[in-house]
Design a protein around this motif. Structure first.
Motif, PDB file in Angstrom:
ATOM      1  N   MET A  79       0.718  -1.264   0.182  1.00  0.00           N
ATOM      2  CA  MET A  79      -0.012  -0.114   0.013  1.00  0.00           C
ATOM      3  C   MET A  79       0.817   1.156  -0.093  1.00  0.00           C
ATOM      4  O   MET A  79       0.409   2.212  -0.648  1.00  0.00           O
ATOM      5  CB  MET A  79      -0.932  -0.034   1.131  1.00  0.00           C
ATOM      6  CG  MET A  79      -1.947  -0.971   1.173  1.00  0.00           C
ATOM      7  SD  MET A  79      -3.155  -0.652  -0.397  1.00  0.00           S
ATOM      8  CE  MET A  79      -3.897   0.840   0.071  1.00  0.00           C
ATOM      9  N   VAL A  80       2.095   1.300   0.785  1.00  0.00           N
ATOM     10  CA  VAL A  80       2.884   2.532   0.950  1.00  0.00           C
ATOM     11  C   VAL A  80       2.914   3.208  -0.254  1.00  0.00           C
ATOM     12  O   VAL A  80       2.766   4.632  -0.438  1.00  0.00           O
ATOM     13  CB  VAL A  80       3.697   2.067   1.836  1.00  0.00           C
ATOM     14  CG1 VAL A  80       4.845   3.505   1.859  1.00  0.00           C
ATOM     15  CG2 VAL A  80       3.449   2.063   3.333  1.00  0.00           C
ATOM     16  N   PRO A  81       3.631   2.627  -1.311  1.00  0.00           N
ATOM     17  CA  PRO A  81       3.864   3.220  -2.312  1.00  0.00           C
ATOM     18  C   PRO A  81       3.051   3.795  -3.332  1.00  0.00           C
ATOM     19  O   PRO A  81       2.816   4.908  -3.769  1.00  0.00           O
ATOM     20  CB  PRO A  81       4.480   2.222  -3.315  1.00  0.00           C
ATOM     21  CG  PRO A  81       5.100   1.027  -2.110  1.00  0.00           C
ATOM     22  CD  PRO A  81       4.079   0.985  -1.362  1.00  0.00           C
ATOM     23  N   LYS A  82       1.472   2.992  -3.060  1.00  0.00           N
ATOM     24  CA  LYS A  82       0.561   3.466  -3.829  1.00  0.00           C
ATOM     25  C   LYS A  82       0.024   4.600  -3.200  1.00  0.00           C
ATOM     26  O   LYS A  82      -0.300   5.605  -3.802  1.00  0.00           O
ATOM     27  CB  LYS A  82      -0.520   2.413  -3.725  1.00  0.00           C
ATOM     28  CG  LYS A  82      -0.413   1.123  -4.424  1.00  0.00           C
ATOM     29  CD  LYS A  82      -1.522   0.704  -5.091  1.00  0.00           C
ATOM     30  CE  LYS A  82      -1.410   0.103  -6.547  1.00  0.00           C
ATOM     31  NZ  LYS A  82      -0.695  -1.325  -6.468  1.00  0.00           N
ATOM     32  N   LEU A  83       0.101   4.968  -1.868  1.00  0.00           N
ATOM     33  CA  LEU A  83      -0.391   6.070  -1.262  1.00  0.00           C
ATOM     34  C   LEU A  83       0.377   7.138  -1.363  1.00  0.00           C
ATOM     35  O   LEU A  83      -0.059   8.279  -1.520  1.00  0.00           O
ATOM     36  CB  LEU A  83      -0.479   5.718   0.329  1.00  0.00           C
ATOM     37  CG  LEU A  83      -1.463   4.707   0.667  1.00  0.00           C
ATOM     38  CD1 LEU A  83      -1.510   4.542   2.189  1.00  0.00           C
ATOM     39  CD2 LEU A  83      -2.952   5.344   0.448  1.00  0.00           C
ATOM     40  N   ALA A  84       1.625   7.008  -1.597  1.00  0.00           N
ATOM     41  CA  ALA A  84       2.694   8.068  -1.634  1.00  0.00           C
ATOM     42  C   ALA A  84       2.805   8.360  -3.151  1.00  0.00           C
ATOM     43  O   ALA A  84       3.430   9.377  -3.665  1.00  0.00           O
ATOM     44  CB  ALA A  84       4.083   7.510  -1.366  1.00  0.00           C
ATOM     45  N   GLY A  85       1.890   7.670  -3.977  1.00  0.00           N
ATOM     46  CA  GLY A  85       1.928   8.186  -5.430  1.00  0.00           C
ATOM     47  C   GLY A  85       3.010   7.731  -6.238  1.00  0.00           C
ATOM     48  O   GLY A  85       3.061   8.127  -7.465  1.00  0.00           O
ATOM     49  N   THR A  86       3.760   6.752  -5.758  1.00  0.00           N
ATOM     50  CA  THR A  86       4.657   6.366  -6.536  1.00  0.00           C
ATOM     51  C   THR A  86       4.608   4.641  -6.961  1.00  0.00           C
ATOM     52  O   THR A  86       3.982   4.126  -6.191  1.00  0.00           O
ATOM     53  CB  THR A  86       6.190   6.399  -5.968  1.00  0.00           C
ATOM     54  OG1 THR A  86       5.758   5.746  -4.589  1.00  0.00           O
ATOM     55  CG2 THR A  86       7.152   7.459  -5.882  1.00  0.00           C
ATOM     56  N   ASN A  87       5.096   4.323  -8.159  1.00  0.00           N
ATOM     57  CA  ASN A  87       5.177   3.099  -8.766  1.00  0.00           C
ATOM     58  C   ASN A  87       6.378   2.395  -8.015  1.00  0.00           C
ATOM     59  O   ASN A  87       7.509   2.587  -8.377  1.00  0.00           O
ATOM     60  CB  ASN A  87       5.109   3.177 -10.245  1.00  0.00           C
ATOM     61  CG  ASN A  87       5.028   1.747 -10.734  1.00  0.00           C
ATOM     62  OD1 ASN A  87       5.160   0.767 -10.045  1.00  0.00           O
ATOM     63  ND2 ASN A  87       4.534   1.717 -11.834  1.00  0.00           N
ATOM     64  N   PRO A  88       6.157   1.366  -7.457  1.00  0.00           N
ATOM     65  CA  PRO A  88       7.389   0.557  -6.699  1.00  0.00           C
ATOM     66  C   PRO A  88       8.315   0.330  -7.750  1.00  0.00           C
ATOM     67  O   PRO A  88       9.407   0.184  -7.708  1.00  0.00           O
ATOM     68  CB  PRO A  88       6.592  -0.574  -6.116  1.00  0.00           C
ATOM     69  CG  PRO A  88       5.425  -0.698  -6.537  1.00  0.00           C
ATOM     70  CD  PRO A  88       4.802   0.598  -7.098  1.00  0.00           C
ATOM     71  N   ALA A  89       7.927   0.140  -8.995  1.00  0.00           N
ATOM     72  CA  ALA A  89       8.769  -0.316 -10.034  1.00  0.00           C
ATOM     73  C   ALA A  89       9.929   0.739 -10.377  1.00  0.00           C
ATOM     74  O   ALA A  89      10.914   0.721 -10.609  1.00  0.00           O
ATOM     75  CB  ALA A  89       7.938  -0.764 -11.293  1.00  0.00           C
ATOM     76  N   GLU A  90       9.353   2.072 -10.067  1.00  0.00           N
ATOM     77  CA  GLU A  90      10.123   3.189 -10.300  1.00  0.00           C
ATOM     78  C   GLU A  90      11.475   3.200  -9.353  1.00  0.00           C
ATOM     79  O   GLU A  90      12.535   3.501  -9.599  1.00  0.00           O
ATOM     80  CB  GLU A  90       9.591   4.430 -10.009  1.00  0.00           C
ATOM     81  CG  GLU A  90       8.794   4.987 -11.245  1.00  0.00           C
ATOM     82  CD  GLU A  90       7.827   6.175 -11.156  1.00  0.00           C
ATOM     83  OE1 GLU A  90       8.258   6.956 -10.054  1.00  0.00           O
ATOM     84  OE2 GLU A  90       6.848   6.283 -11.601  1.00  0.00           O
TER      85      GLU A  90
END
Ligand SMILES: Nc1ncnc2c1ncn2[C@@H]1O[C@H](COP(=O)(O)OP(=O)(O)OP(=O)(O)O)[C@@H](O)[C@H]1O
Ligand code: SF4
Ligand SMILES: [Mg+2]
Lengths: 359, 333
Positions: free
Chosen positions: B29-40
């Motif tokens: 969830m965290v990267p999603k909430l932070a608006g980043t794509n974990p793949a980045e």
């Protein structure tokens, strides 16, 4: 039993004609146990004297808080030093204990004098087996191997009537029923064949049948060993069963003492009358059993002036008797000591006419 | 007893599964909430959106969370292959994930750091147990006296002073000013025992002070409570020496809560002592996790978190077992 109790003297040695060393097996003289607290000095025991011979049983009775346990712990030297002021003398078999070095008293504890405590659930260590606790009690005073002490423990448990003692010896206290725990506690106290056995409320937590069994057990053991037994209770029924002599305590002092017969047949102190009236008896109808003494025990920090019982005493202040101002001495009759200002004839008459019929 | 153990094992296993699910969910969830794509995070700053999408697909990051968790869980138990391309990487069981920044699976990274963390925790534990319990016992025996009061003030200070304060101060004094202790890199116990101890000493003492304070207070309180128990009076009534009364009867009861707390504390510390390791430059698991956070190395952060949780669950399990041995009433009551 010969008792001297005069709260005004400084100590028995000050009394003329008294031998410094007593002949009685246990001789407690003017014992005082005071606890300094933030609220003031709690005078839990304030000048108690009595004697007890081998093979005899003395019952100490009194309501909760009258100083019975404090007296017995005082004899064993179990009060915490520094938190307690103790004076008076405790002579046990010719040896004075209050002034003796703590190490000396420790050596006597458990061997010469032993105690059965009030509540066997809290009085046994929850984390050690019953057997281990008895073994330990034996081995402090006897240089024997664990195996020998263990055999002794099994033997003792059997003697106090625990079935399958060889198996139960490895149980923990919580695995025993209340009555069994009390028996185990007695076994522990008997580990070293003590000459003086103090039983503090040995049956309070138990139901009536078990109570009777435990009392029988104590009596049998006493017959067998001829030890001196001090039995402490607020239940006159218990002392009626066991005691040769009785000492009635109120607010840290002895108010009446004499042979059990005398105290049950011809009690003279109004407090003892109250205790007798509140004693449950099988031959009495359930509804007029227990008539508790009115009021509650006094503060041991600020005792009532005069006779400590006067605020609760129905007979106080008769005919200008100084109940509120003067402390009554424990006056010795021929077989009987009573601390009350009422004239002896008047006391006997009151008991015979007003009290006895209602009991 | 067997029953008890089986029940505890099952509870611990279930607990561990739940913890891993929750942790995994949070990290999903965290990267999603932070608006980043974990793949980045994996491909680096100058990547094109196509690169990112490719990486996401390669790592399965575009899959739903349940699928990703299932894959992760399978990796933990059986290992997994992370890349079906030409340079395919195998992550052996237990696969705690793969750190692209370090180009290694997380598990060996953890194993590399574990000896440091264990050294720190065990050394400190020995010190704080000895010191804290002793101080507590002495305080209780001298209750209200000057020694007791001094000790309890010190204990309060010990509990309330933060490690980075005491640690940095100690570091400044003993390493940089007095030069009594070496300032260099951590060395292995096997390579250079003296150097190992010298490097760890301040960490041990600092950490031990923190815990010793709490143990001293607990021991003291527990002793004062126990000393008033009826069974202690019974012990005295038997004619036992004061030594035996305190050393055996009182300590036996004090031991029980100490064992519990000790197990949990050690369990917690084995997951990494972030502050202490950072202050004293000890390359342990705590250090690994703080570095991973700084470099946004998510797989490592996830791995360290799960690893720490594992130790806590394990410690709980062991404490429960020990408790049954120590307190006979647990099993049968
Ligand atoms: N260590 C102590 N410090 C202060 N007061 C105490 C201490 N020990 C006992 N007392 C007080 O002394 C009084 C007598 O206590 P004791 O235990 O002798 O009563 P008791 O006659 O045995 O009563 P019970 O039937 O309830 O056992 C009580 O008021 C108690 O609160
Ligand atoms: S002295 Fe007075 S108050 Fe005390 S018991 Fe006797 S009659 Fe009652
Ligand atoms: Mg009592």
């Amino acid at each position: 039993m010969a008792t001297t109790n005069s709260p005004t003297t400084t100590g028995p040695l000050a009394q003329p004609g008294r031998l410094p060393q007593p002949s009685a097996f246990l001789d407690v003289r003017d014992l005082r146990v005071h606890f300094p607290t933030d609220d003031g000095v709690v005078k839990a025991v304030d000048g108690v004297s009595f004697t007890l011979e081998r093979g005899r049983t003395l019952g100490i009775v009194g309501e909760s808080g009258s100083g019975k346990s404090v007296t017995s712990l005082g004899i064993l030297g179990l009060h915490r030093r520094g938190h307690t002021r103790i004076s008076g003398e405790v002579w046990l078999d010719g040896e004075e204990l209050v002034s003796a070095p703590p190490e000396r008293v420790r050596r006597l504890r458990g061997r010469k004098m032993a105690m059965i405590f009030q509540d066997p659930l809290t009085a046994m260590h929850p984390y050690f087996t019953v057997g281990a606790q008895i073994v330990e009690a034996y081995r402090v005073h006897h240089r024997v191997s664990r195996a020998v002490a263990r055999r002794r423990a099994v033997d003792l448990l059997g003697r106090v009537g625990i079935p399958q003692p060889a198996r139960r010896v490895d149980d923990h206290p919580h695995q025993f029923s209340g009555g069994m725990r009390q028996r185990a506690m007695i076994a522990m106290a008997l580990a070293n064949d003590p000459d003086l056995l103090i039983a503090d409320e040995p049956t309070t937590a138990l139901d009536v049948t078990v109570q009777a069994q435990i009392l029988d057990l104590i009596r049998d053991l006493q017959d067998e060993y001829r030890s001196a037994v001090l039995i402490i209770t607020h239940d006159l029924g218990v002392v009626a069963e066991l005691a040769d002599d009785i000492l009635v305590m109120y607010a840290g002092r002895c108010v009446e003492e004499g042979s059990a017969q005398t105290l049950f047949r011809r009690p003279e102190h109004p407090y003892t009358w109250g205790l007798l009236g509140s004693m449950p008896r099988v031959d009495r109808a359930a509804r007029d059993r227990l008539v508790p003494i009115k009021g509650s025990p006094p503060s041991l920090i600020n005792l009532p002036t005069g006779c400590a019982f006067h605020p609760r005493c129905p007979h106080q202040g008769r005919d200008g008797i100084p109940c509120r101002t003067e402390v009554p001495d424990l006056a010795q009759g021929s077989d009987h000591g009573v601390a009350c200002h009422l004239p002896p004839t008047e006391r006997r008459r009151t008991f015979a006419e007003d009290i006895a019929p209602a009991l | 007893m067997t029953h008890y153990i089986i029940r505890r094992v099952l509870t611990s296993a279930v607990l561990m599964i739940i913890i891993s699910m929750v942790t995994f969910g949070v990290f999903f969830m965290v990267p999603k909430l932070a608006g980043t794509n974990p793949a980045e995070l994996y491909v680096g700053k100058q990547a094109t959106p196509a690169d990112v999408a490719a990486t996401a697909r390669k790592l399965g990051l575009d899959q739903p969370v349940t699928v990703q968790y299932a894959r992760f869980a399978k990796g933990l138990v059986a290992g997994r292959d992370l890349d079906d391309g030409p340079n395919r990487t195998h992550c052996a069981a237990p696969c705690f994930g793969y750190s692209f920044r370090n180009d290694r699976p997380v598990w060996p990274l953890l194993l590399d750091r574990l000896p440091v963390t264990v050294s720190l925790a065990v050394g400190a534990a020995v010190l704080w147990l000895a010191g804290g319990v002793l101080a507590g016992v002495v305080s209780a025996l001298r209750r209200g006296g000057p020694l007791d009061r001094t000790m309890m003030v010190l204990a309060l200070a010990g509990v309330s002073l933060p490690v980075y304060f005491t640690g940095l101060l100690a570091q400044l004094v003993f390493v940089h000013t007095l030069h009594w202790l070496p300032g260099g890199e951590y060395v292995n116990l096997a390579d250079d025992p003296a150097g190992w101890a010298a490097k760890l000493l301040l960490g041990w003492v600092t950490l031990a002070l923190l815990y010793a304070a709490a143990y001293a207070r607990l021991t003291r309180a527990q002793m004062l409570e126990t000393v008033g128990e009826d069974y202690i009076r019974t012990a005295r009534a038997k004619g036992l020496r004061e030594r035996t009364v305190i050393g055996k009867h009182v300590m036996r009861s004090v031991l029980t809560p100490l064992v519990t707390i000790f197990g949990l504390d050690i369990g917690g510390l084995l997951g990494g002592a972030i502050l202490t390791e950072s202050v004293f430059g000890l390359p342990g698991i705590g250090r690994l996790s703080i570095d991973a956070v700084n470099t946004k190395d998510l797989p490592v952060v996830l791995g360290v978190t799960l690893f720490g949780a594992l130790f806590i669950v394990l410690a709980n399990f062991i404490v429960d077992l020990l408790y049954a041995v120590i307190d006979p009433r647990v099993r049968l009551g």
